[in-house]
Design an enzyme around this catalytic site. Structure first.
Site, short mmCIF file in Angstrom:
data_model
loop_
_atom_site.label_atom_id
_atom_site.label_comp_id
_atom_site.label_asym_id
_atom_site.label_seq_id
_atom_site.Cartn_x
_atom_site.Cartn_y
_atom_site.Cartn_z
N LYS A 22 2.17 4.11 -11.82
CA LYS A 22 1.33 4.16 -10.61
C LYS A 22 2.04 4.92 -9.49
CE LYS A 22 1.59 0.50 -7.72
NZ LYS A 22 1.91 0.74 -6.32
N ASN A 23 3.31 4.59 -9.26
CA ASN A 23 3.98 5.18 -8.10
C ASN A 23 4.31 6.66 -8.30
OD1 ASN A 23 3.73 2.78 -6.82
ND2 ASN A 23 5.90 2.20 -6.94
N ARG A 93 -1.25 1.75 1.16
CA ARG A 93 -0.31 2.47 2.03
C ARG A 93 0.01 3.86 1.49
NH1 ARG A 93 3.73 2.18 3.32
NH2 ARG A 93 3.77 2.20 5.55
N CYS A 117 2.94 -4.26 5.82
CA CYS A 117 2.34 -5.01 4.73
C CYS A 117 3.23 -6.21 4.47
CB CYS A 117 2.16 -4.15 3.49
SG CYS A 117 3.68 -3.81 2.62
N ARG A 122 7.27 -1.21 7.12
CA ARG A 122 6.89 0.06 6.49
C ARG A 122 6.64 1.19 7.51
NH1 ARG A 122 4.95 -1.33 1.11
NH2 ARG A 122 5.62 0.78 0.64
N PRO A 123 7.66 1.56 8.28
CA PRO A 123 7.47 2.68 9.21
C PRO A 123 7.33 4.00 8.47
CG PRO A 123 9.78 2.03 9.14
CD PRO A 123 9.03 1.05 8.27
N ASP A 125 8.38 6.97 10.26
CA ASP A 125 9.07 7.90 11.16
C ASP A 125 9.76 9.04 10.40
OD1 ASP A 125 10.62 5.54 10.31
OD2 ASP A 125 12.30 6.53 11.31
N LEU A 126 10.29 8.73 9.21
CA LEU A 126 11.02 9.77 8.47
C LEU A 126 10.06 10.83 7.93
CD1 LEU A 126 13.51 7.43 6.55
CD2 LEU A 126 14.03 8.89 8.51
N ASP A 328 11.67 -2.92 -6.48
CA ASP A 328 10.41 -3.32 -7.12
C ASP A 328 10.62 -4.23 -8.34
OD1 ASP A 328 9.08 -1.87 -5.24
OD2 ASP A 328 8.68 -0.15 -6.53
N ILE A 350 16.62 -2.85 0.56
CA ILE A 350 15.58 -1.85 0.88
C ILE A 350 14.52 -2.47 1.79
CG2 ILE A 350 13.92 -0.18 -0.05
CD1 ILE A 350 16.75 0.38 -0.97
N ARG A 420 -3.05 -4.58 -8.66
CA ARG A 420 -2.77 -3.29 -8.02
C ARG A 420 -1.72 -2.50 -8.81
NH1 ARG A 420 -0.39 -3.90 -2.81
NH2 ARG A 420 -0.25 -1.67 -3.07
#
Ligand code: EPU
Length: 452
Positions: A22-23, A93, A117, A122-123, A125-126, A328, A350, A420
């Site tokens: 998925k990812n 997201r 979430c 979960r910013p 900015d990067l 994960d 993380i 999901r």
């Protein structure tokens, strides 16, 4: 809402094929926005997040077809719309990964800010820092990120993507995809090294991009004018594979996993073997090999037997960016270590708040002591089935694993979180001997259903 009813204590035995990741699939799908030609993706898992991404791409002018199971053909036919709306990005997201491709190809993008979430803030900015380094102007309006490229084309630049918690996987995907169509050279320093980034670079290169170094912390992209459509098979899901390894181990079972991306799971194999789980890859002739990855076998598509037949040893685990131990799989390993003989330690580096499973595993008899980002797991002899609820994908997987090993009945509420990331987990586990049934929670006694 659906729930799982699990009768624990059955040993798993049999063969399962690991699905496409998925990812990896989500940023690959977003890359369909980088060309007006058709992109065919294979081994796409039939998951809710994938359907949400198809819907989002549809709103952005991409047509889709699914000519056969696992195959998705996407084509950006109408390039006039560049607004990814809140109601879709909010549910997924990963919708943020349309930002780089839209900006690079259409010169502008409006993408709703995804928000936090259950696993943390979960910013992004990067991501934004990276796109600004490619010449974009970025501002916020009504909860949306509005990004524009001067004269509709980004310009190569030097980008540092390291943050307080390491690099960013989807941020690297966004910047790399954008840089593929930028004018000139981009150097991404402190890039994420995850296999999903490598898969994206492999596909972009096949589409005509010029990307070197993916999989290392420095990625160099020479921008090109256009990309073409191609046919690409998604890498297997290392997190699903790791979850199934834990399922074999926690039931003292023996599973033969096909299409297993062992090359991307070195940190996980290392910890499982340290705990006493046996892993044996098969060679090209199907015989057990003494090599961790036998010669001549695709290291991302190995057939491996994972087995355990005794009480496990405790281990220490620290989650880290790839090639370190993946966040994960933290929750799933925690479930496993609840039954090890002694004290294990897990530190989450993380997403330091990603411990939604701790309280629920404790309800099943696990002995867990959390201090900030660290949990001490004091192994117990048995877990006891209970009604439990999780509010994120991997935490749900951890509770299913615990339920497989627990005495009695476990009810895992709200399995839409699990859906999901895992396709029909109940059928797959049942096919190797588990007793897992999906029910509508209306069928359950009220005291077994999670409260709002
Ligand atoms: N971060 C920042 N700023 C940013 C982006 C990230 O500070 O702009 C921080 C995050 O808060 C976090 C760390 O950097 O502490 C890593 O986040 P990253 O951006 O790498 O996460 P992501 O790309 O949004 C992907 C996976 C996640 C997985 C993480 C880490 C997808 C769709 N999602 O998210 O997968 O946990 O990388 O490996 O690829 C899951 O599958 O259950 C899942 C949550």
């Amino acid at each position: 809402m659906d729930a799982f009813v699990i009768e624990g204590g059955r040993r798993l035995e049999g063969r399962l094929r690991v699905n496409g990741a998925k990812n990896a699939a989500l940023p690959l799908m977003a890359a369909a926005l980088l060309t007006d030609q058709p992109l065919t993706l294979r081994d796409i898992p039939p998951l809710a997040d994938i359907r949400n991404m198809v819907a989002l791409l549809g709103e952005l002018g991409c047509s889709h077809e699914a000519p056969e199971d696992g195959v998705l053909r996407l084509q950006a036919r109408d390039e006039s719309k560049s607004h990814a709306r809140y109601d879709i990005v909010r549910t997924m997201r990963a919708g943020i990964c349309v930002l780089g491709p839209l900006l690079a190809r259409r010169g502008e993008a409006r993408v709703s800010l995804p928000g936090g979430c259950a696993i943390g803030d979960r910013p992004i900015d990067l991501h934004l820092r990276g796109l600004v380094a490619l010449g974009a102007t970025v501002f916020l309006k009504g909860g949306d990120i509005i990004a524009k490229a001067p004269r509709r084309r980004l310009k190569g630049g030097r980008v540092f993507l390291g943050g307080a918690f390491g690099s960013t996987v989807l941020g690297t995907a966004n910047v790399m995809s954008a840089a593929a169509l930028a004018d000139g050279q981009t150097i991404i320093e402190s890039a994420a090294c995850e296999p999903e980034v490598v898969d994206l670079a492999t596909m972009l290169n096949a589409m005509g991009a010029n990307i070197r170094g993916a999989g290392s912390p420095r990625i160099i992209v020479e921008g090109v004018r256009d990309l073409r459509g191609i046919d690409h098979t998604v890498i297997p899901d290392r997190i699903e594979a790791g979850t199934l390894m834990c399922a074999a181990a926690i039931t003292n079972g023996s599973l033969l996993l096909e299409n297993c991306p062992l090359d991307a799971l070195m940190a996980v194999s290392d910890r499982l073997e340290a705990a006493g789980v046996q892993m044996k890859a098969l060679d090209r002739n199907g015989n057990p090999s003494s090599d961790p990855i036998p010669a001549g076998v695709d290291p991302m598509r190995v057939t491996v037997r994972v087995a355990s037949e005794r009480v496990l040893r405790p281990v220490e685990i620290t989650t880290q960016p790839h090639p370190g131990f993946p966040t994960d799989l933290q929750a799933q390993l925690m479930a496993l270590l609840t039954l090890a003989e002694g004290n294990s330690v897990i530190t989450e580096k993380i997403f330091p708040e990603r411990f939604l499973h701790v309280a629920e595993l404790s309800r099943m008899g696990a002995r867990l002591f959390r201090q900030g980002p660290t949990v001490i797991i004091s192994g117990v002899r048995r877990l006891v089935g209970a009604p439990v609820m999780a509010s994120d994908l991997r935490a749900s997987a951890s509770l299913v694993l615990a339920g497989l090993a627990a005495e009695g009945t476990t009810i895992v509420n709200r399995v839409y979180h699990l859906d999901r990331g895992y396709h029909k987990m109940e059928d797959r586990l049942a096919s190797v001997g588990a007793s897992v049934k999906r029910v509508d929670d209306k069928e359950l006694a009220p005291q077994l259903v999670a409260a709002e």
